[in-house]
Motif scaffolding. Structure first.
Motif, PDB file in Angstrom:
ATOM      1  N   ASN A  43      13.280  -7.002  -2.231  1.00 37.04           N
ATOM      2  CA  ASN A  43      12.952  -8.247  -2.923  1.00 37.04           C
ATOM      3  C   ASN A  43      12.339  -7.957  -4.291  1.00 37.04           C
ATOM      4  O   ASN A  43      11.797  -6.884  -4.519  1.00 37.04           O
ATOM      5  CB  ASN A  43      11.929  -9.049  -2.109  1.00 37.04           C
ATOM      6  N   ILE A  44      12.409  -8.989  -5.148  1.00 34.52           N
ATOM      7  CA  ILE A  44      11.999  -8.788  -6.532  1.00 34.52           C
ATOM      8  C   ILE A  44      10.517  -8.444  -6.654  1.00 34.52           C
ATOM      9  O   ILE A  44      10.128  -7.592  -7.461  1.00 34.52           O
ATOM     10  CB  ILE A  44      12.377 -10.025  -7.385  1.00 34.52           C
ATOM     11  N   ASP A  45       9.658  -9.048  -5.805  1.00 36.49           N
ATOM     12  CA  ASP A  45       8.226  -8.758  -5.932  1.00 36.49           C
ATOM     13  C   ASP A  45       7.935  -7.295  -5.599  1.00 36.49           C
ATOM     14  O   ASP A  45       7.201  -6.612  -6.314  1.00 36.49           O
ATOM     15  CB  ASP A  45       7.388  -9.693  -5.055  1.00 36.49           C
ATOM     16  N   LYS A  46       8.553  -6.804  -4.524  1.00 39.53           N
ATOM     17  CA  LYS A  46       8.343  -5.401  -4.166  1.00 39.53           C
ATOM     18  C   LYS A  46       8.946  -4.475  -5.216  1.00 39.53           C
ATOM     19  O   LYS A  46       8.375  -3.422  -5.531  1.00 39.53           O
ATOM     20  CB  LYS A  46       8.975  -5.103  -2.805  1.00 39.53           C
ATOM     21  N   LYS A  56       0.844  -1.189   0.000  1.00 39.41           N
ATOM     22  CA  LYS A  56       0.000   0.000   0.000  1.00 39.41           C
ATOM     23  C   LYS A  56       0.887   1.249   0.000  1.00 39.41           C
ATOM     24  O   LYS A  56       0.645   2.204  -0.743  1.00 39.41           O
ATOM     25  CB  LYS A  56      -0.909  -0.023   1.231  1.00 39.41           C
ATOM     26  N   ILE A  57       1.939   1.198   0.825  1.00 38.76           N
ATOM     27  CA  ILE A  57       2.847   2.355   0.886  1.00 38.76           C
ATOM     28  C   ILE A  57       3.563   2.544  -0.447  1.00 38.76           C
ATOM     29  O   ILE A  57       3.692   3.669  -0.945  1.00 38.76           O
ATOM     30  CB  ILE A  57       3.857   2.171   2.053  1.00 38.76           C
ATOM     31  N   ILE A  58       3.992   1.417  -1.055  1.00 41.24           N
ATOM     32  CA  ILE A  58       4.659   1.515  -2.358  1.00 41.24           C
ATOM     33  C   ILE A  58       3.736   2.186  -3.371  1.00 41.24           C
ATOM     34  O   ILE A  58       4.137   3.086  -4.116  1.00 41.24           O
ATOM     35  CB  ILE A  58       5.062   0.113  -2.884  1.00 41.24           C
ATOM     36  N   ILE A  59       2.466   1.759  -3.362  1.00 42.87           N
ATOM     37  CA  ILE A  59       1.505   2.292  -4.338  1.00 42.87           C
ATOM     38  C   ILE A  59       1.271   3.778  -4.101  1.00 42.87           C
ATOM     39  O   ILE A  59       1.309   4.593  -5.029  1.00 42.87           O
ATOM     40  CB  ILE A  59       0.184   1.493  -4.267  1.00 42.87           C
TER      41      ILE A  59
END
Lengths: 251, 212
Positions: A144-147, A26-29
């Motif tokens: 990490n790759i997903d983030k 959520k923070i990334i978005i």
């Protein structure tokens, strides 16, 4: 370029165990789309942003290309982050970004030939878009790759939205149309998508010329800052604290 | 050599090796993508060119492949009139071996900002079948009205012939000719009219030789 991006606390992995797992995303978005928007807050990648945003479709085209490069480069940088030492990481990142950009340049040339011709030099120039190396260095090389992929996608989406909005703004004011030349991207069916505002609209030349890009971007940034300042002022008023809006803007 | 130096050399070599490896991988990836997209790019460029040809000479009028049937203008006097020093390729259209028209490009060197690149189509009798401005750096909103997707101005050329260099009709109205100018931009249409006139003079001069 890194001071603009590394000062954001959410860039470093600060996962708190008590929060649900999607909290980080959520923070990334939020960062990508609003709080740390690459075009409006970090002010990175302005050269292509200002040059190509003279109509909606050009903006959308370059935005999509940038988004794709950002996702791919973030994913690759994150995947190899434990295998490259600090001394060679920047050249390796640049090699990855340049490779991805060239791949997309070739694919666009093959499948969106006319649009590729219009965007011209700005596709290869994505290599020098600081937003991409900025995300590789500040985020992907530490997470990490997903983030990293989610970060690349939403940072790219934030950039794309600003580019398209600025393009639409300049096209409507400068040309009196919206989605002109949409067929370059979406095929012949899209010829009818063009919206004309008034038949005899002469257009405001200033909006199409380079100064229009600076003025338009300035207005969008000002609107965002005003919106944020108002939000903070409201929250603080509820807490009974008096604050002036101007002190928020200069924060 | 002590241990620290050995350690340092080891790191250096491993870093250099990894960097080389990454660059090599990039090169391999790029070469394969380039090879994969090459046919599609060539096809797109070809289609693009043929589509532009269709705008200056109706496709229904010919049934050969103009890209494969060309004539090259090398005469420096002609090239000067066409605004270039490089040889100009003329793409020739035939219908059942009969000349149907020719397509070539010319440059107007006296635009408001730099060269204006023009594609011209002519019928075998020297009349214009179509003119399109394909590349220019004229002022947006003023000079760019020579583009077909901005105004229909460039259609004024259709069906016209040029008599000789002193043909009075071949000028903008401000200079006493037949062609409209734009409010605030006379230089651009004047340059385009001049370039098309010169190109037609070359076509008139070449006559039958163009299709031999």
């Amino acid at each position: 370029m890194s001071n603009a991006t590394t000062t954001n606390p959410a860039d470093n992995e600060t996962a708190v165990d008590k929060k649900p797992f999607w909290h980080d995303y959520k923070i990334i978005i939020e960062n990508g789309l609003w709080n740390n928007n690459q075009a409006l807050v970090a002010l990175l990648g302005l050269c292509p942003l200002l040059a190509v945003s003279n109509n909606t479709i050009n903006g959308l085209g370059l935005g999509l290309a940038t988004l794709l490069v950002l996702v791919l480069s973030n994913a690759l940088v994150s995947a190899i982050r434990n295998h490259v030492s600090d001394e060679i990481r920047i050249p390796v990142f640049i090699a990855i970004i340049a490779t991805m950009v060239t791949v997309i340049d070739l694919l666009m040339n093959a499948y969106f030939h006319t649009l590729h011709g219009i965007l011209g030099i700005f596709i290869p120039l994505i290599v020098t878009n600081c937003a991409i190396l900025g995300r590789a260095e500040a985020y992907a090389s530490k997470n990490n790759i997903d983030k990293a992929i989610v970060d690349g996608f939403f940072m790219g989406l934030g950039f794309l939205l600003v580019l398209t909005l600025l393009g639409a703004l300049r096209e409507v004011i400068g040309n009196g149309t919206l989605f002109d030349q949409a067929y370059l991207m979406f095929g012949e069916d899209a010829r009818s998508w063009t919206i004309h505002f008034g038949d005899n609209y002469q257009g405001v030349l200033l909006a199409i010329l380079p100064p229009g890009a600076f003025i338009g971007l300035g207005l969008i940034i000002a609107f965002k800052n005003w919106f944020d300042a108002r939000k903070i002022a409201k929250q603080q008023n509820q807490l009974g604290i008096q604050v002036s809006v101007t002190s928020m803007v200069t924060k | 050599m002590n241990n620290t130096t050995q350690q340092l050399i080891k790191t250096m070599f491993s870093s250099a090796g990894k960097l080389t490896l990454f660059v090599l991988l990039s090169i391999i990836l790029l070469l394969s993508i380039k090879a994969l997209t090459a046919p599609a790019i060539e096809k797109a460029e070809r289609e693009n060119l043929l589509n532009t040809f269709g705008q200056v000479l109706p496709k229904a009028l010919y049934n050969n492949d103009p890209l494969a049937n060309t004539y090259t203008i090398n005469d420096p006097n002609y090239l000067k009139l066409l605004g270039t020093s490089q040889p100009v390729t003329v793409y020739r259209a035939f219908k059942d071996q009969q000349p149907a028209g020719a397509i070539f490009s010319a440059i107007a060197p006296n635009g408001y900002s730099g060269n204006i690149y023009i594609l011209i189509g002519v019928y075998p009798d020297g009349r214009i079948s179509g003119v399109r401005v394909i590349k220019h750096k004229e002022t947006p909103g003023l000079g760019d009205k020579v583009e077909i997707n901005k105004t229909k101005w460039v259609l004024e050329f259709d069906g016209r012939k040029v008599r000789d260099d002193n043909d009075p009709r071949w000028a903008v109205k401000k200079d006493g000719g037949d062609f409209d100018q734009f409010t605030g931009a006379t230089i651009t249409p004047r340059a385009v009219v001049g370039a098309v006139k010169h190109a037609l003079l070359v076509v008139n001069d070449l006559g039958e030789r163009l299709y031999e």
